[in-house]
Design an enzyme around this catalytic site. Structure first.
Site, PDB file in Angstrom:
ATOM      1  N   HIS A   1      -0.366  -1.482  -9.855  1.00 17.18           N
ATOM      2  CA  HIS A   1       0.212  -2.798  -9.758  1.00 17.18           C
ATOM      3  C   HIS A   1       1.357  -3.803 -10.736  1.00 17.18           C
ATOM      4  CE1 HIS A   1      -3.985  -3.564  -7.839  1.00 17.18           C
ATOM      5  NE2 HIS A   1      -3.175  -3.465  -6.637  1.00 17.18           N
TER       6      HIS A   1
ATOM      7  N   GLU B   1       0.954  -1.265  -0.349  1.00 17.56           N
ATOM      8  CA  GLU B   1       0.005   0.015  -0.249  1.00 17.56           C
ATOM      9  C   GLU B   1       1.060   1.290   0.073  1.00 17.56           C
ATOM     10  OE1 GLU B   1      -2.940  -0.235  -0.827  1.00 17.56           O
ATOM     11  OE2 GLU B   1      -3.058  -2.089  -0.531  1.00 17.56           O
TER      12      GLU B   1
END
Length: 173
Positions: A140, A131
């Site tokens: 990602h 995070e």
């Protein structure tokens, strides 16, 4: 760079230590831990029996003292239409959140011979690093070993490593 951990609810000392050491190790940053905060008003959705992840991010941004601030909570989180999230962060933002609620599954499916507490701690470390990576602008990653790989299940969290792959590391260096 200072990352401030903002515990929300009853967060154990072990979880705070694991989060701090993972952040220092991967991002070579300073880490502080704020005083524990109550669950933000309006966070609970009685229809879902879960808490809105976004309200925890807003709390972290409001009370955290770092350039990056991450709330950690034992409460089950959701985001929009997703059934649940392990965590949430805004790309290039200052706030993020990780929930330990669904990381506590006892087994890693035989992936290792570690104890349940070690497996849990490893998951916490990976999700914290993941995070905060988003707050550094990382999206990602397709590399399933990279900590920035999208991992919707604990099994996928268990497979990835705690560190950034070379490509992701170069993006923040």
């Amino acid at each position: 760079m200072l990352v401030d951990i903002v515990p929300v609810g009853n967060v154990s000392a072990n979880v705070k230590r694991a989060a701090s050491s993972a952040l220092r190790s991967v991002y070579n940053c300073d880490v502080s831990v704020s005083d524990s905060q109550p669950v933000p008003n309006g966070a609970y959705d009685s229809g879902r029996n879960q808490y809105s992840a976004e309200t925890f991010i807003q709390l972290a941004e409001r009370v955290g003292n770092g350039a990056k601030n991450i709330a950690i909570t034992p409460h089950d989180l959701f985001y929009r239409r997703r059934n649940y999230v392990f965590g949430l962060a805004y790309l290039d933002g200052s706030g993020s959140v990780v929930s330990t609620y669904r990381l506590q599954t006892s087994s890693d499916g035989g992936f290792s011979n570690k104890s349940a507490s070690d497996i849990f701690e490893n998951r916490v470390r990976k999700e914290i690093v993941h995070e905060i990576g988003h707050t550094y602008g990382l999206e990602h990653c397709d590399n399933n070993r990279c900590v920035m790989n999208f991992s919707p299940t604990v099994r996928e969290v268990d497979i990835k490593e705690e560190n950034l792959c070379g490509s992701c590391q170069r993006l923040i260096s």
